[in-house]
Design a protein around this motif. Structure first.
Motif, PDB file in Angstrom:
ATOM      1  N   GLU A 124       0.825  -1.213   0.000  1.00  0.00           N
ATOM      2  CA  GLU A 124       0.000   0.000   0.000  1.00  0.00           C
ATOM      3  C   GLU A 124       0.854   1.256   0.000  1.00  0.00           C
ATOM      4  OE1 GLU A 124      -3.075   0.072   2.954  1.00  0.00           O
ATOM      5  OE2 GLU A 124      -3.605  -2.012   2.563  1.00  0.00           O
ATOM      6  N   ALA A 125       2.015   1.196   0.620  1.00  0.00           N
ATOM      7  CA  ALA A 125       2.916   2.354   0.627  1.00  0.00           C
ATOM      8  C   ALA A 125       3.379   2.688  -0.779  1.00  0.00           C
ATOM      9  CB  ALA A 125       4.112   2.078   1.534  1.00  0.00           C
ATOM     10  N   ASP A 126       3.616   1.669  -1.600  1.00  0.00           N
ATOM     11  CA  ASP A 126       4.003   1.912  -2.990  1.00  0.00           C
ATOM     12  C   ASP A 126       2.900   2.659  -3.734  1.00  0.00           C
ATOM     13  OD1 ASP A 126       6.335   0.499  -2.512  1.00  0.00           O
ATOM     14  OD2 ASP A 126       5.516  -1.389  -3.314  1.00  0.00           O
ATOM     15  N   VAL A 127       1.658   2.273  -3.483  1.00  0.00           N
ATOM     16  CA  VAL A 127       0.529   2.923  -4.150  1.00  0.00           C
ATOM     17  C   VAL A 127       0.423   4.369  -3.713  1.00  0.00           C
ATOM     18  CG1 VAL A 127      -1.962   2.887  -4.476  1.00  0.00           C
ATOM     19  CG2 VAL A 127      -0.701   0.735  -4.371  1.00  0.00           C
ATOM     20  N   LYS A 128       0.544   4.631  -2.430  1.00  0.00           N
ATOM     21  CA  LYS A 128       0.426   6.000  -1.919  1.00  0.00           C
ATOM     22  C   LYS A 128       1.550   6.892  -2.427  1.00  0.00           C
ATOM     23  CE  LYS A 128      -2.062   4.694   2.235  1.00  0.00           C
ATOM     24  NZ  LYS A 128      -2.032   4.563   3.694  1.00  0.00           N
ATOM     25  N   ASN A 129       2.763   6.351  -2.511  1.00  0.00           N
ATOM     26  CA  ASN A 129       3.919   7.171  -2.885  1.00  0.00           C
ATOM     27  C   ASN A 129       4.057   7.376  -4.396  1.00  0.00           C
ATOM     28  OD1 ASN A 129       4.672   7.425  -0.197  1.00  0.00           O
ATOM     29  ND2 ASN A 129       5.970   5.599  -0.266  1.00  0.00           N
ATOM     30  N   PHE A 130       3.666   6.397  -5.201  1.00  0.00           N
ATOM     31  CA  PHE A 130       3.996   6.461  -6.623  1.00  0.00           C
ATOM     32  C   PHE A 130       2.784   6.476  -7.563  1.00  0.00           C
ATOM     33  CE2 PHE A 130       7.653   4.246  -4.618  1.00  0.00           C
ATOM     34  CZ  PHE A 130       8.603   5.235  -4.814  1.00  0.00           C
ATOM     35  N   GLN A 131       1.597   6.598  -7.043  1.00  0.00           N
ATOM     36  CA  GLN A 131       0.429   6.624  -7.939  1.00  0.00           C
ATOM     37  C   GLN A 131       0.415   7.868  -8.812  1.00  0.00           C
ATOM     38  OE1 GLN A 131      -3.414   6.869  -6.264  1.00  0.00           O
ATOM     39  NE2 GLN A 131      -3.054   8.803  -5.244  1.00  0.00           N
ATOM     40  N   SER A 132       1.068   8.934  -8.374  1.00  0.00           N
ATOM     41  CA  SER A 132       1.082  10.174  -9.159  1.00  0.00           C
ATOM     42  C   SER A 132       1.897  10.025 -10.439  1.00  0.00           C
ATOM     43  CB  SER A 132       1.630  11.321  -8.312  1.00  0.00           C
ATOM     44  OG  SER A 132       2.958  11.022  -7.908  1.00  0.00           O
TER      45      SER A 132
END
Length: 123
Positions: free
Chosen positions: A87-95
């Motif tokens: 989930e941290a990957d999604v929060k950090n790199f979804q942009s």
């Protein structure tokens, strides 16, 4: 004589109405089978040729929505070479995912036939 004439015209009118009603009934009964052929029903089968695309493309919005379901399905997703496992990957790199772009989806299966990885490649 007017009473007899009036009764005569009433009788003629009644006979005319009866003949008209019978003629209409006969005409409508013979016309109905043709009309029923045009009415769609459960027994009517329509054959329509549709072309299904080889692979349906995904938009950037759909890819990001799929990333947010990552924790539910617990399947790693790769988007343009970047791996999203947590989930941290999604929060950090979804942009880094453009919303208006279109993506091709590829599913990698494990030896047991379960989904091991999903890869999205921008077109």
């Amino acid at each position: 004589m007017t009473k007899i004439t009036s009764a005569y015209f009433n009788f003629i009118f009644a006979v005319f109405m009866m003949v008209t009603a019978l003629a209409y009934t006969f005409w409508s009964m013979t016309d109905w089978p043709d009309a029923y052929e045009l009415v769609p029903s459960a027994s009517t089968v329509f054959i329509e040729e549709t072309k299904i695309p080889k692979e349906v493309t995904w938009t950037g919005n759909q890819v990001v929505a799929k990333l947010y379901r990552l924790s539910e399905e617990n399947i790693p997703i790769e988007v343009n070479g970047r791996l999203f496992q947590y989930e941290a990957d999604v929060k950090n790199f979804q942009s880094t995912i453009p919303f208006n772009a279109t993506y091709d989806k590829e599913i990698i299966l494990s030896e047991t036939g379960k989904v091991a990885k999903i890869i999205f490649t921008q077109q």
